[in-house]
Scaffold this active site. Structure first.
Site, mmCIF file in Angstrom:
data_model
loop_
_atom_site.group_PDB
_atom_site.id
_atom_site.type_symbol
_atom_site.label_atom_id
_atom_site.label_comp_id
_atom_site.label_asym_id
_atom_site.label_seq_id
_atom_site.Cartn_x
_atom_site.Cartn_y
_atom_site.Cartn_z
ATOM 1 C CE LYS A 32 -3.926 0.942 5.404
ATOM 2 N NZ LYS A 32 -3.519 -0.161 4.547
ATOM 3 N NE ARG A 77 2.428 -9.522 0.719
ATOM 4 C CZ ARG A 77 2.496 -8.312 1.222
ATOM 5 N NH1 ARG A 77 3.160 -7.374 0.600
ATOM 6 N NH2 ARG A 77 1.898 -8.007 2.351
ATOM 7 C CB SER A 97 1.469 -1.081 -2.261
ATOM 8 O OG SER A 97 0.628 -1.824 -3.107
#
Length: 158
Positions: A41, A90, A128
């Protein structure tokens, strides 16, 4: 002593992350917030910047420790003698991925347990990535991240 780990990239930490960490801290003796270094990443914040921000926003919670790791989470858990992995969810889409990871972790290390914790509805849409994109284009992120994180984000995008 019961120890839990809340792993993640935390790039950056959001109020949704903090909700899970704070609730976990009430259930166990010690919480290790483990910042993942993932070479695949391209994060906005370095591992050390993320670690520092987490330390600043969690300093009032005495049973929270901030650490970093790379590699397999189960190896980190074994090395640190952690009892349980806590993962925040979530939505259903989070569950599918996290369930797959939990089963793989169980296969690799049968003694490691994973607990899924639903985030507060108020933060269920937060990620994020959404925070970074909103801030990059000068959108309002008040109440979605701690002020110190907001300031660090604004500075990154200046």
């Amino acid at each position: 002593m019961r120890t839990a780990v809340c792993p993640g990239s935390f790039d950056p930490v959001t109020n949704g992350h903090l909700d899970i960490i704070k609730r976990t801290a009430k259930m166990v003796d010690k919480v290790i917030v483990a910042v993942l270094y993932n070479p695949n990443k391209n994060p906005l914040f370095t591992v050390e910047e993320r670690r520092t921000l987490l330390g600043e926003v969690l300093k009032e919670i005495p049973n929270v420790e901030i650490d970093c790791f790379s590699g397999l989470l189960v190896d980190y858990v074994k090395e640190r003698k952690i009892d349980v992995i806590v993962k925040g969810l979530r939505a259903i889409s989070d569950f599918e991925y996290e369930f797959q990871m939990a089963l793989m972790n169980k296969k690799l290390s049968p003694e490691v347990e994973t607990i899924f914790m639903m985030t507060n509805n108020e933060y269920s849409y937060l990620s994020s990535s959404v925070i970074k994109e909103t801030c990059k284009f000068k959108g309002c992120i008040d109440g979605l991240v701690p002020d110190k994180v907001k300031d660090a984000l604004i500075k990154k995008f200046e």
